[in-house]
Design an enzyme around this catalytic site. Sequence first.
Site, PDB file in Angstrom:
ATOM      1  N   ARG A  84       0.840  -1.197   0.000  1.00  0.00           N
ATOM      2  CA  ARG A  84       0.000   0.000   0.000  1.00  0.00           C
ATOM      3  C   ARG A  84       0.876   1.248   0.000  1.00  0.00           C
ATOM      4  NH1 ARG A  84      -4.810   2.085   4.113  1.00  0.00           N
ATOM      5  NH2 ARG A  84      -5.166   4.042   2.990  1.00  0.00           N
ATOM      6  N   ASP A  98      -6.049  -2.224   4.076  1.00  0.00           N
ATOM      7  CA  ASP A  98      -6.353  -1.041   4.878  1.00  0.00           C
ATOM      8  C   ASP A  98      -6.544  -1.509   6.310  1.00  0.00           C
ATOM      9  OD1 ASP A  98      -6.970   1.593   5.540  1.00  0.00           O
ATOM     10  OD2 ASP A  98      -9.118   1.242   5.306  1.00  0.00           O
ATOM     11  N   ASP A 100      -7.252  -0.104  10.204  1.00  0.00           N
ATOM     12  CA  ASP A 100      -7.646   1.037  11.040  1.00  0.00           C
ATOM     13  C   ASP A 100      -7.709   0.625  12.505  1.00  0.00           C
ATOM     14  OD1 ASP A 100      -7.985   3.007   9.052  1.00  0.00           O
ATOM     15  OD2 ASP A 100      -9.935   2.167   8.513  1.00  0.00           O
TER      16      ASP A 100
END
Length: 374
Positions: A84, A98, A100
């Site tokens: 990424r 991703d 978080d």
Amino acid sequence: MQILRPTYLSLGSNQGNKLENLQQAIDFIAEKIGAVDRISSVYKTASWGFKSEDFLNVCIRISTGLNPEKLLNSIHEIEHSLGRIRTSEKGYKARNIDIDVLLFDTEIIISKALIVPHKDMLNRKFVMVPLAEIAPNLIHPITKQRIQTCLENCTDNSSIEKTDLTLKRPTSLSEKFNYIAIEGNIGSGKTTLANMIAEDFNAKIILERFADNPFLPKFYEDHDRYAFPLEMSFLADRYQQLSDDLAQFDLFKNFIVSDYYIFKSLIFAQITLQKDEFYLYRKMFDIMYKEISKPDLYIYLYQDTPQLLKNIKKRGREYEQNIAPEYLDKIHRGYSSFIKTEENLKTLIIDVSQKDFLNNPEEYKEIIALIKRQ
């Protein structure tokens, strides 16, 4: 003692091999951040806020000793290692991974780099559904409501589909082992490694009490005279220490790690004692050995003799400074013979001759990864 904080993360992927991306991210998290305690089912959702391929999403619970800043840095490193590339462009876009931070224990954190609880989590079904699966009764630090209640109040009407896909939870050291014994030659780093593992994985540590042995300095001055009382006193002390400490289970520790195993007594005695002394010593040893708990994993740190001599000189114990290279070679051969003939121990040999795991975090992580694979 390192404090481990329960932390909840959301993971998503909508590029490439999505399931493999999630699994690799989870494996890296277990290696670099902390033990993965729970993983939700894998959910498929439409891309949120932009048009792209569907996402695969999960939530996980981890136990980490990192502070929030280091946690976030480690997450960014993992995302980068998986391909990424973060940019300054605003808005949502496709990504292969991703990660978080949703919740960090019960803390409320507001900084330029990190806001916890995640500011948008309550409005995202692809977060709340998997989170409610693994932590329905967890209290949100701001709303003071259960996560399940927060999900029921979520206004996101987007569709979410529970899939049959599965992810493998990496096994932590405490789940694999109850007792790890680390051994090696004089100056190999066994005590250093035992201390590091105990600190990082909340293990009860058993360290050899060599400094309390009054015969040790005398032995290095006159081997023949003090060999037998030295080895007998070591044997008695090791037997008593291991018997006591292995029998006392600590509810607040995950497992036990020691920087020696009682069989080292026999290895050193073979080298230092005369034939008739060793015969008597062996009879006593065999009686004691039957009563000692065996480690689930026996680790031998191999270090070449020139490096051992450097380490011995560096740590500066006066009575060790005249140890001959030939003596260290004999010790190594004794361990090698023991490892080859002892079939009832699960053994891992790690060559640390060119490693500085105390000062090089990556080399330390390599060693931990080797242990976890056993």
